[in-house]
Scaffold this active site. Structure first.
Site, PDB file in Angstrom:
ATOM      1  CG  HIS A   1      -1.780   1.222   1.296  1.00 16.21           C
ATOM      2  ND1 HIS A   1      -2.940   1.324   0.559  1.00 16.21           N
ATOM      3  CD2 HIS A   1      -1.651   2.400   1.953  1.00 16.21           C
ATOM      4  CE1 HIS A   1      -3.498   2.498   0.782  1.00 16.21           C
ATOM      5  NE2 HIS A   1      -2.734   3.177   1.628  1.00 16.21           N
TER       6      HIS A   1
ATOM      7  CG  ASP B   1     -11.618   4.567   5.388  1.00 14.61           C
ATOM      8  OD1 ASP B   1     -11.160   5.351   6.242  1.00 14.61           O
ATOM      9  OD2 ASP B   1     -11.280   4.591   4.197  1.00 14.61           O
TER      10      ASP B   1
ATOM     11  NE  ARG C   1      -9.732  11.230   8.758  1.00 25.41           N
ATOM     12  CZ  ARG C   1      -8.878  10.396   8.151  1.00 25.41           C
ATOM     13  NH1 ARG C   1      -9.293   9.249   7.665  1.00 25.41           N
ATOM     14  NH2 ARG C   1      -7.620  10.711   8.035  1.00 25.41           N
TER      15      ARG C   1
ATOM     16  CB  SER D   1      -8.231   5.809   7.313  1.00 27.69           C
ATOM     17  OG  SER D   1      -8.466   5.812   5.937  1.00 27.69           O
TER      18      SER D   1
ATOM     19  CE  LYS E   1      -8.683   2.846   3.303  1.00 31.36           C
ATOM     20  NZ  LYS E   1      -8.708   4.194   2.824  1.00 31.36           N
TER      21      LYS E   1
HETATM   22  N1  URA Z   1      -5.217   7.274   2.761  1.00 33.91           N
HETATM   23  C1  URA Z   1      -6.250   6.643   3.357  1.00 33.91           C
HETATM   24  O1  URA Z   1      -6.713   5.611   2.887  1.00 33.91           O
HETATM   25  N2  URA Z   1      -6.756   7.191   4.473  1.00 33.91           N
HETATM   26  C2  URA Z   1      -6.293   8.328   5.031  1.00 33.91           C
HETATM   27  O2  URA Z   1      -6.792   8.753   6.035  1.00 33.91           O
HETATM   28  C3  URA Z   1      -5.217   8.970   4.390  1.00 33.91           C
HETATM   29  C4  URA Z   1      -4.690   8.405   3.261  1.00 33.91           C
END
Ligand code: URA
Length: 436
Positions: free
Chosen positions: A82, A161, A168, A183, A187
């Site tokens: 990621h 999320d 946010r 967050s 995922k």
């Molecule tokens: N990427 C994400 O998936 N979440 C965040 O809060 C910031 C970057």
């Protein structure tokens, strides 16, 4: 406890219990906690923080808010990667084939691009016939056979999320380390891979502006992963400029193919060596860094990694002749050059602005409904630290002359590149590594 009391407790800087965090997030997902209370909570976290335990509880309740992809049918060491956000980020297209031909299993779920960021799924759709919509049975079968499959995200992965991130985004609470960690990790952990390599971006174009903050975020995410029983490593990388040279769709596939032939840009190739070697060391902790890097170099040099990309494209229905001969990929009708109007040194190339410039050329979407022009994009010829003279080509823009915003895109790109009179030393690409 009433939602009001949970918000107040965090506002006053106290530690929340697992039950309180769980109740709040579940209530937000089922609609009983309204947006304004969740906004207030996110702001309280932004200002007062959360400790590691609270952040883990938040991650866990978010992770379990929707579908869990268990990957049980896949044999071997499943790995994911990621990146915390990038422009010109074609890493998955190279990392996936490299790791798959070294025996790891890459079951990758990727997103589409919106705004200044590009999406792996969009890039792959530059290849005729390539399908990113496999059923879960087809996905598991493809990963078992090829070692690698890349598909789009399912609709109901971590709905908490989706809702919280949208909130946010409009309440100035994105750049909070615990909220970002929860967050991202919710995922990533919703897909049950055994290993995870994180590319944490640092710099003007990233959420984390300093190495210190990036290190805090990285070690928090590594600890959350370890607590969830996963093996995680994080590489901190410089993002004072886009990754590699190309920004677009077909042109990024071309750069990925060049890199798989060990003929890609040096900086991008170094990132691949770093991320892939960390992944190999997660699977086999006895490997030294040098041994792991050498394995990566070997499959890039001997063509095996490229062959793996061909196999993946074929297994997902794509026309592999387009990657064996990339002149068959979509390309733009015209190339225009952006030339320097100053003498000096490049000190910065603002990533977000470069991404928006490519989007205006047609390489990305402004709204979800926009259609992408696969052949357009841009190539950054000069990089941070390079000397330039008036008239030197800084970038090439691959344009569709029929589009109306080409001139504006060119000016946006010019404004994104800072040239200063004094010599500039580019920051190194790999800034640190955090392991569990
Ligand atoms: N990427 C994400 O998936 N979440 C965040 O809060 C910031 C970057």
């Amino acid at each position: 406890m009433r939602t009001y009391d949970i918000i107040r407790k965090k506002r006053d800087g106290h530690k929340l219990t697992q039950e309180e965090i769980t109740e709040l997030v579940r209530g937000y997902v089922d609609g009983s906690v309204p947006d304004y209370q969740m906004s207030a909570f996110c702001m309280a976290v932004f200002l007062k923080g959360m400790d590691e335990e609270e952040t883990y509880w938040l991650t866990e309740v978010m992770r379990t808010s929707g579908d869990i992809i268990d990957l049980k049918g896949i044999e071997g060491f499943t790995i994911d990667k990621h990146s915390t956000g990038g422009v010109g980020d074609k890493t998955s297209l190279v990392l996936g084939p490299v790791l798959a031909c070294l025996g790891l299993k890459v079951a990758k779920m990727s997103g589409r691009g919106l705004g200044h960021t590009g999406g792996t799924i969009d890039k792959l759709e530059a290849i005729k016939g390539f399908s990113t919509e496999l059923t879960s049975e087809q996905f598991v079968k493809a990963v078992n056979k090829v070692g690698l499959a890349i598909v789009g995200q399912t609709g109901n992965l971590v709905p908490a999320d989706k809702k919280m991130y949208a909130l946010r985004d409009v309440t100035a609470t994105v750049d909070s380390i615990p909220l970002i960690a929860a967050s991202i990790m919710s995922k990533k952990l919703a897909v049950c891979n055994k290993g995870l390599v994180l590319d944490v971006k640092v710099g003007s174009g990233a959420f984390m502006k300093t190495v210190e903050d990036a290190r805090k975020l990285a070690s928090l995410m590594v600890k959350i992963g370890a607590q969830a029983g996963r093996k995680v490593a994080a590489v901190l990388t410089n993002m004072d400029e886009p990754l590699g040279e190309m920004v677009g769709n077909a042109c990024e596939i071309i750069e990925a193919i060049d890199t798989l032939h060990y003929k890609g840009p040096e900086s991008f190739t170094n990132l691949i060596k770093e991320l892939c070697s960390e992944a190999l060391m997660l699977e086999n902790p006895k490997l030294t860094k040098e041994e792991a890097v050498n394995k990566v170099i070997e499959v890039l040099k001997n063509g095996k990694a490229f062959e793996k990309l061909v196999e993946m494209v074929e297994s997902q229905g794509g026309d592999s002749s387009m990657i064996k001969d990339y002149s068959k990929l979509p390309h733009s009708a015209k190339t225009v050059e952006l030339k320097s109007d100053k003498d000096g040194y490049i000190s910065q190339i603002q990533c977000e602005e470069v991404g928006l410039s490519a989007m205006m050329l047609g390489a990305g979407r402004e709204t979800k409904e926009d259609k992408i022009d696969m052949g357009v994009g841009l190539k950054l010829v000069k990089h941070v630290g390079d000397q330039v003279k008036v008239g030197d080509v800084i970038a090439e823009l691959y344009i569709n002359p029929e589009r109306k915003d080409n001139e504006k895109a060119m000016e946006r790109l010019r404004a994104a590149i800072t040239i200063v009179p004094e010599k500039v030393v580019a920051r190194k690409l790999i800034l640190d590594i955090v392991r569990s």
